[in-house]
Design an enzyme around this catalytic site. Structure first.
Site, PDB file in Angstrom:
ATOM      1  N   TYR A   1       6.629   1.818   4.840  1.00 47.36           N
ATOM      2  CA  TYR A   1       5.421   0.990   4.980  1.00 47.36           C
ATOM      3  C   TYR A   1       5.727  -0.484   4.720  1.00 47.36           C
ATOM      4  O   TYR A   1       5.358  -1.358   5.519  1.00 47.36           O
ATOM      5  CB  TYR A   1       4.319   1.483   4.022  1.00 47.36           C
ATOM      6  CG  TYR A   1       3.088   0.608   4.079  1.00 47.36           C
ATOM      7  CD1 TYR A   1       2.260   0.624   5.200  1.00 47.36           C
ATOM      8  CD2 TYR A   1       2.773  -0.276   3.036  1.00 47.36           C
ATOM      9  CE1 TYR A   1       1.144  -0.200   5.277  1.00 47.36           C
ATOM     10  CE2 TYR A   1       1.657  -1.096   3.103  1.00 47.36           C
ATOM     11  CZ  TYR A   1       0.849  -1.056   4.229  1.00 47.36           C
ATOM     12  OH  TYR A   1      -0.246  -1.886   4.305  1.00 47.36           O
TER      13      TYR A   1
ATOM     14  N   LYS B   1       5.582  -3.891   7.406  1.00 50.58           N
ATOM     15  CA  LYS B   1       4.820  -5.125   7.206  1.00 50.58           C
ATOM     16  C   LYS B   1       5.746  -6.358   7.182  1.00 50.58           C
ATOM     17  O   LYS B   1       5.319  -7.466   7.546  1.00 50.58           O
ATOM     18  CB  LYS B   1       3.968  -5.031   5.944  1.00 50.58           C
ATOM     19  CG  LYS B   1       2.879  -3.951   6.040  1.00 50.58           C
ATOM     20  CD  LYS B   1       1.928  -4.181   7.211  1.00 50.58           C
ATOM     21  CE  LYS B   1       0.810  -3.164   7.271  1.00 50.58           C
ATOM     22  NZ  LYS B   1      -0.108  -3.354   8.402  1.00 50.58           N
TER      23      LYS B   1
HETATM   24  N1  LIG Z   1      -6.158  -1.415   1.750  1.00 52.01           N
HETATM   25  C1  LIG Z   1      -5.102  -2.090   1.328  1.00 52.01           C
HETATM   26  O1  LIG Z   1      -4.798  -2.102   0.114  1.00 52.01           O
HETATM   27  C2  LIG Z   1      -4.293  -2.903   2.293  1.00 52.01           C
HETATM   28  C3  LIG Z   1      -3.491  -3.921   1.768  1.00 52.01           C
HETATM   29  C4  LIG Z   1      -2.720  -4.680   2.652  1.00 52.01           C
HETATM   30  C5  LIG Z   1      -2.773  -4.421   4.010  1.00 52.01           C
HETATM   31  N2  LIG Z   1      -3.553  -3.409   4.495  1.00 52.01           N
HETATM   32  C6  LIG Z   1      -3.556  -3.171   5.947  1.00 52.01           C
HETATM   33  O2  LIG Z   1      -4.876  -3.336   6.419  1.00 52.01           O
HETATM   34  C7  LIG Z   1      -5.008  -2.635   7.667  1.00 52.01           C
HETATM   35  C8  LIG Z   1      -6.340  -1.891   7.660  1.00 52.01           C
HETATM   36  O3  LIG Z   1      -6.301  -0.910   6.645  1.00 52.01           O
HETATM   37  P1  LIG Z   1      -7.518  -0.633   5.659  1.00 52.01           P
HETATM   38  O4  LIG Z   1      -7.098  -1.015   4.293  1.00 52.01           O
HETATM   39  O5  LIG Z   1      -8.760  -1.194   6.195  1.00 52.01           O
HETATM   40  O6  LIG Z   1      -7.504   0.963   5.682  1.00 52.01           O
HETATM   41  P2  LIG Z   1      -8.454   2.039   6.353  1.00 52.01           P
HETATM   42  O7  LIG Z   1      -9.834   1.915   5.799  1.00 52.01           O
HETATM   43  O8  LIG Z   1      -7.735   3.330   6.182  1.00 52.01           O
HETATM   44  O9  LIG Z   1      -8.490   1.630   7.886  1.00 52.01           O
HETATM   45  C9  LIG Z   1      -7.465   1.965   8.779  1.00 52.01           C
HETATM   46  C10 LIG Z   1      -8.010   1.891  10.193  1.00 52.01           C
HETATM   47  O10 LIG Z   1      -6.939   2.208  11.097  1.00 52.01           O
HETATM   48  C11 LIG Z   1      -7.390   3.224  11.992  1.00 52.01           C
HETATM   49  N3  LIG Z   1      -6.298   4.096  12.392  1.00 52.01           N
HETATM   50  C12 LIG Z   1      -5.445   4.771  11.587  1.00 52.01           C
HETATM   51  N4  LIG Z   1      -4.629   5.544  12.323  1.00 52.01           N
HETATM   52  C13 LIG Z   1      -4.979   5.344  13.626  1.00 52.01           C
HETATM   53  C14 LIG Z   1      -4.517   5.871  14.862  1.00 52.01           C
HETATM   54  N5  LIG Z   1      -3.513   6.754  14.922  1.00 52.01           N
HETATM   55  N6  LIG Z   1      -5.110   5.449  16.001  1.00 52.01           N
HETATM   56  C15 LIG Z   1      -6.140   4.558  15.956  1.00 52.01           C
HETATM   57  N7  LIG Z   1      -6.600   4.024  14.828  1.00 52.01           N
HETATM   58  C16 LIG Z   1      -6.036   4.415  13.666  1.00 52.01           C
HETATM   59  C17 LIG Z   1      -8.438   4.004  11.206  1.00 52.01           C
HETATM   60  O11 LIG Z   1      -9.357   4.616  12.091  1.00 52.01           O
HETATM   61  P3  LIG Z   1      -9.411   6.166  12.490  1.00 52.01           P
HETATM   62  O12 LIG Z   1      -9.011   6.957  11.286  1.00 52.01           O
HETATM   63  O13 LIG Z   1     -10.841   6.356  12.889  1.00 52.01           O
HETATM   64  O14 LIG Z   1      -8.477   6.306  13.630  1.00 52.01           O
HETATM   65  C18 LIG Z   1      -9.123   2.891  10.430  1.00 52.01           C
HETATM   66  O15 LIG Z   1     -10.116   2.306  11.229  1.00 52.01           O
HETATM   67  C19 LIG Z   1      -3.777  -1.750   7.787  1.00 52.01           C
HETATM   68  O16 LIG Z   1      -2.885  -2.313   8.712  1.00 52.01           O
HETATM   69  C20 LIG Z   1      -3.178  -1.767   6.391  1.00 52.01           C
HETATM   70  O17 LIG Z   1      -1.793  -1.582   6.411  1.00 52.01           O
HETATM   71  C21 LIG Z   1      -4.324  -2.654   3.656  1.00 52.01           C
END
Ligand SMILES: NC(=O)c1ccc[n+]([C@@H]2O[C@H](COP(=O)([O-])OP(=O)(O)OC[C@H]3O[C@@H](n4cnc5c(N)ncnc54)[C@H](OP(=O)(O)O)[C@@H]3O)[C@@H](O)[C@H]2O)c1
Length: 257
Positions: free
Chosen positions: A152, A156
């Site tokens: 992961y 990034k």
């Molecule tokens: N939360 C954190 O602590 C954090 C920190 C730094 C960066 N990020 C980054 O922020 C971004 C968004 O994550 P989040 O924190 O908002 O988490 P999240 O609530 O789990 O959202 C992830 C999104 O990605 C979609 N997704 C996952 N697998 C998919 C697939 N195979 N096809 C299409 N869509 C898919 C999910 O939708 P479905 O399940 O409906 O497909 C969901 O809408 C990610 O890139 C993550 O790496 C998160």
């Protein structure tokens, strides 16, 4: 031809908030993720609140031809995607070899390959129009290695590097590329990563304020947006002076965080 912002991972977390923010500016949006019912719920909510067009395109982006299908769909609808939000992504927490190789490949596909491919297609159209913005949801994870999160954090690092280089290549155009680098955020991310009990995430930032920082940074054409002041200080002024062996020991010290 209509213009619209395309948001991947719009069914929850940061992507959902980005979709709402963009619509609140009077912009049309295309919501992309797998869970169609959640996208349709959001479509209804946003359509009731703002007079913008909200289009749902449910797809599993982990499938190899997914990015092309998304692009062809928008082309067939006569849509110019002027804002691209490459946001969908996930992580796994645990020893690298404790997951099936398919899980790691799915992560590379979603976090890297889809982002690169969508950027490629839509950038061509943006260059023809000499306008457009790309916001890649990366992470502060991209600035360091992390045992138990090896794949992961590496995905990034790719996104940070890719976004900055692209942004520089485009410096004489009206197109900008921004990488949003949040620390821990309270979304479904922790649950998906198998860290639902982690204090680091339950005490994390909220998805709305994180999305808003990214959105505002994108509008200002910033290359990198680190989501908090203290994370900025740590990453810019402390991390470069910490020996890698010490960093690995510190970050990997407790597998359960
Ligand atoms: N939360 C954190 O602590 C954090 C920190 C730094 C960066 N990020 C980054 O922020 C971004 C968004 O994550 P989040 O924190 O908002 O988490 P999240 O609530 O789990 O959202 C992830 C999104 O990605 C979609 N997704 C996952 N697998 C998919 C697939 N195979 N096809 C299409 N869509 C898919 C999910 O939708 P479905 O399940 O409906 O497909 C969901 O809408 C990610 O890139 C993550 O790496 C998160």
């Amino acid at each position: 031809m209509i213009t619209a912002g395309l948001i991947t991972g719009a069914s929850s977390g940061i992507g959902l908030e980005l979709a709402k923010i963009h619509a609140s500016k009077g912009e049309n949006i295309i919501l992309v993720a797998r869970r169609k019912e959640l996208l349709e719920q959001l479509q209804k909510e946003i359509s009731e609140q703002y007079s913008v067009k909200v289009i749902v395109f449910a797809i599993d982006l982990a499938e190899v031809d997914a990015a092309k299908r998304v692009y062809e769909f928008t082309k067939s609808q006569g849509i110019f995607v002027d804002y691209l939000f490459n946001n969908a992504g996930f992580g796994t927490h645990g020893k690298f070899n404790s997951f099936p190789v398919e899980k790691h490949m799915e992560m590379v596909q979603l976090n890297i390959k889809v982002l690169v491919e969508l950027s490629y297609y839509y950038l061509k159209d943006m260059e023809e129009n000499n306008s457009g913005k790309i916001l890649n949801t990366s992470s502060t994870a991209g600035f360091l290695p992390s045992p138990y999160f090896a794949n992961y954090f590496a995905t990034k690092a790719y996104v940070n590097s890719f976004s900055q280089s692209l942004s520089y290549e485009l410096r004489f155009t009206k197109i900008t590329v921004t990488a949003l680098c949040p620390g821990p955020v309270k979304t479904e991310f922790a649950k998906v990563a198998g860290l639902e009990d982690s204090k680091m995430f339950s005490k994390g930032a909220d998805a709305y304020s994180t999305a808003l920082k990214g959105y505002n940074g994108m509008m200002r054409g910033k290359r990198i947006v680190i989501s908090s002041f203290w994370l900025t200080i740590t990453i810019k002024f402390i991390l470069p002076f910490v020996p890698t062996s010490m960093l690995l020991k510190f970050v990997g010290k407790d597998k359960t965080i």
